[in-house]
Design an enzyme around this catalytic site. Structure first.
Site, PDB file in Angstrom:
ATOM      1  N   GLN A 250       0.817  -1.205   0.000  1.00 18.60           N
ATOM      2  CA  GLN A 250       0.000   0.000   0.000  1.00 18.60           C
ATOM      3  C   GLN A 250       0.865   1.276   0.000  1.00 18.60           C
ATOM      4  O   GLN A 250       1.940   1.268   0.568  1.00 18.60           O
ATOM      5  CB  GLN A 250      -0.866   0.018   1.264  1.00 18.60           C
ATOM      6  CG  GLN A 250      -1.978  -1.001   1.310  1.00 18.60           C
ATOM      7  CD  GLN A 250      -3.185  -0.516   0.492  1.00 18.60           C
ATOM      8  OE1 GLN A 250      -3.511   0.678   0.462  1.00 18.60           O
ATOM      9  NE2 GLN A 250      -3.804  -1.437  -0.176  1.00 18.60           N
ATOM     10  N   TYR A 254      -2.940   8.240  -0.990  1.00 15.03           N
ATOM     11  CA  TYR A 254      -3.650   7.741  -2.162  1.00 15.03           C
ATOM     12  C   TYR A 254      -3.726   8.768  -3.290  1.00 15.03           C
ATOM     13  O   TYR A 254      -4.790   9.221  -3.687  1.00 15.03           O
ATOM     14  CB  TYR A 254      -5.027   7.237  -1.757  1.00 15.03           C
ATOM     15  CG  TYR A 254      -4.914   5.964  -0.956  1.00 15.03           C
ATOM     16  CD1 TYR A 254      -4.746   4.736  -1.588  1.00 15.03           C
ATOM     17  CD2 TYR A 254      -4.940   5.993   0.439  1.00 15.03           C
ATOM     18  CE1 TYR A 254      -4.611   3.567  -0.860  1.00 15.03           C
ATOM     19  CE2 TYR A 254      -4.812   4.830   1.166  1.00 15.03           C
ATOM     20  CZ  TYR A 254      -4.650   3.621   0.516  1.00 15.03           C
ATOM     21  OH  TYR A 254      -4.511   2.465   1.244  1.00 15.03           O
ATOM     22  N   HIS A 257       2.284   8.302  -6.845  1.00 17.77           N
ATOM     23  CA  HIS A 257       3.607   8.900  -6.761  1.00 17.77           C
ATOM     24  C   HIS A 257       4.654   7.798  -6.891  1.00 17.77           C
ATOM     25  O   HIS A 257       4.390   6.631  -6.601  1.00 17.77           O
ATOM     26  CB  HIS A 257       3.793   9.678  -5.453  1.00 17.77           C
ATOM     27  CG  HIS A 257       3.554   8.852  -4.220  1.00 17.77           C
ATOM     28  ND1 HIS A 257       2.288   8.513  -3.781  1.00 17.77           N
ATOM     29  CD2 HIS A 257       4.424   8.304  -3.324  1.00 17.77           C
ATOM     30  CE1 HIS A 257       2.382   7.788  -2.675  1.00 17.77           C
ATOM     31  NE2 HIS A 257       3.669   7.644  -2.390  1.00 17.77           N
TER      32      HIS A 257
END
Length: 317
Positions: A250, A254, A257
């Site tokens: 993860q 969000y 990048h």
């Protein structure tokens, strides 16, 4: 700066400041002279960092202290301007405590203030668990969790719109489809290339993470890969063969990048359980346009992460 998806994704609202508690800061950044320590959240002797929870101006704060690397260009000053105190001598071996000149003894300091409970938990030492996430798991567990949490990325938009950190941008391609900005990560003090760490943030605002990528994004990824390496060679004289270019899953926040670090630097989160080389991502999408829509991915989550709880509730852990 392994990090958790849940706590980390809020990613400080960018109310992060580096400060020094000295006269240079009068009228500048917040001083640490009044910081009152409550507890040590975690520390690492290997990475020479410590994370401290306390109060600053009656507000909760987290202070991160990190010893900076020794640079080759400071060795003359270090040897001529330091004081040595003998600790032990045995035959040809001797050890000393070296007191360096003040300008060579700086500690990189990051301040999170006001710090929320999530920030405190983010830096607290905790056990981690490896999660196995199928494409179905993402749609039924992870994505709804992300959407409910509504993690703010306003600080990212501030960078893209030049409302903050404009002076830190190393390179920009303004194209709305394949463009990005490249700037130093806060973990890098920019004093030497041995721990070089830059982030490429895309201009497009509808790509959250690796899971959203399809073959239509290949031109964007290739542009970041090529232009980013060229910018680093031009600005820091570091060739592509000495770079590690990757995405996290993860991710820390969000909004898509890409991380650029020096190959020999063991940056936080560069391990195989979290990092995906950009070159591999591009090739995977060339082979299968929806590779990351269906692929089972693995990533670590900390014990108190809300997403981990959702996987447990679904019987996936």
């Amino acid at each position: 700066m392994a990090k958790a998806a849940g706590e980390e994704t809020e990613e400080l609202d960018h109310r992060v400041k580096r400060v020094k508690c000295d006269s240079e800061n009068n009228g500048g950044e917040t001083l640490l002279c009044g910081f009152q320590t409550s507890s040590v959240l975690s520390d690492s002797a290997r990475e020479k960092t410590i994370f401290i929870h306390g109060k600053l101006d009656d507000q909760d704060a987290v202070v991160i202290l990190e010893k900076t690397p020794i640079r080759e260009d400071t060795l003359t000053d270090l040897f001529t301007g330091s004081r040595l105190k003998l600790e032990m001598r045995n035959d040809i071996y001797s050890t000393y405590w070296l007191q360096a000149p003040p300008h060579l003894n700086e500690i990189k300091t990051t301040v999170v203030c006001p710090a929320t409970e999530k920030h405190v938990k983010k830096y607290q030492r905790q056990e981690s668990f490896l999660v196995e996430e199928s494409g179905t798991d993402y749609e039924s567990i992870t994505l709804p969790y992300i959407q409910r949490q509504s993690f703010s990325v306003q600080w990212v938009y501030n960078i893209l719109e030049k409302k903050a950190e404009a002076e830190r941008i190393t390179y920009e391609d303004p194209d709305p489809e394949v463009g990005f900005v490249l700037l130093p990560d806060f973990k890098w003090d920019q004093k030497q290339v041995n721990d070089l760490y830059l982030i490429a943030i895309v201009h497009k605002r509808n790509i959250r993470s690796l899971r959203d990528l399809t073959s239509e994004h290949i031109p964007l990824l290739q542009n970041i890969f090529q232009r980013g390496k060229e910018a680093i060679l031009k600005n820091f004289n570091l060739p592509a063969s000495k770079l590690r270019v990757y995405l996290h899953y993860q991710p820390s926040y969000y909004h898509l990048h890409v991380h650029f670090t020096k190959l020999g630097y063991e940056a936080p989160g560069c391990g195989v359980e979290r990092a995906h080389l950009l070159a591999d991502v591009i090739q995977n999408l060339q082979s299968d346009p929806k590779y990351y829509k269906t692929r089972t991915l693995y990533f670590p989550l900390r014990a108190d992460d809300g997403l981990l709880g959702k996987f447990k509730e679904a019987g996936r852990l």
